[in-house]
Motif scaffolding. Structure first.
Motif, PDB file in Angstrom:
ATOM      1  N   MET A   1       0.597  -1.091  -0.050  1.00  8.79           N
ATOM      2  CA  MET A   1      -0.078   0.108   0.054  1.00  8.79           C
ATOM      3  C   MET A   1       0.801   1.344  -0.081  1.00  8.79           C
ATOM      4  N   LYS A   4       2.163   2.124  -3.374  1.00  7.03           N
ATOM      5  CA  LYS A   4       0.973   2.475  -4.576  1.00  7.03           C
ATOM      6  C   LYS A   4       0.797   4.256  -4.032  1.00  7.03           C
ATOM      7  N   GLY A   7       3.525   5.921  -5.389  1.00  2.66           N
ATOM      8  CA  GLY A   7       3.529   6.244  -6.847  1.00  2.66           C
ATOM      9  C   GLY A   7       2.499   7.348  -7.241  1.00  2.66           C
TER      10      GLY A   7
END
Length: 116
Positions: A1, A4, A7
């Motif tokens: 998580m 992500k 990102g």
């Protein structure tokens, strides 16, 4: 998580800059000002700091966490450079530069503390 979220915080400013450049040049869209590209660029390190603080235990105590640590460092180096350029746009980018520097400096310190 954590990767992500990192990102998302890293890609959104790049996309905003691309849309500002292409929309302003070829689309004739007048509302895509340089602020549309610079403000997400200056706010992204705040997201990096949130990920760094939220996942610090996972980052420094887990063998899989080294990827998150390396990714945060690489992204902070990139945004340190970009926000150093953004200082010429707004002096508020100094805060983003300081956030990136604090993440880069505290990373190795926390890693040594976790290993001990």
């Amino acid at each position: 998580m954590g990767v992500k979220l990192l990102g998302v915080f890293a890609v959104v400013p790049v996309l905003c800059a691309a849309f500002q450049d292409l929309g302003g040049k070829y689309g004739g869209i007048d509302w895509l000002t340089p602020a549309y590209a610079f403000w997400p660029l200056m706010l992204a390190p705040v997201g990096f700091l949130i990920v760094f603080v939220t996942y610090r235990e996972f980052t420094f105590n887990s063998p899989r966490g080294t990827y998150l640590n390396q990714t945060i460092s690489a992204v902070c180096y990139l945004f340190l450079f970009l926000n150093a350029i953004a200082i010429f746009y707004s002096w508020l980018a100094v805060f983003s530069v300081l956030i990136c520097l604090s993440i880069l400096v505290s990373g190795p310190i926390l890693k040594k503390r976790a290993a001990a």
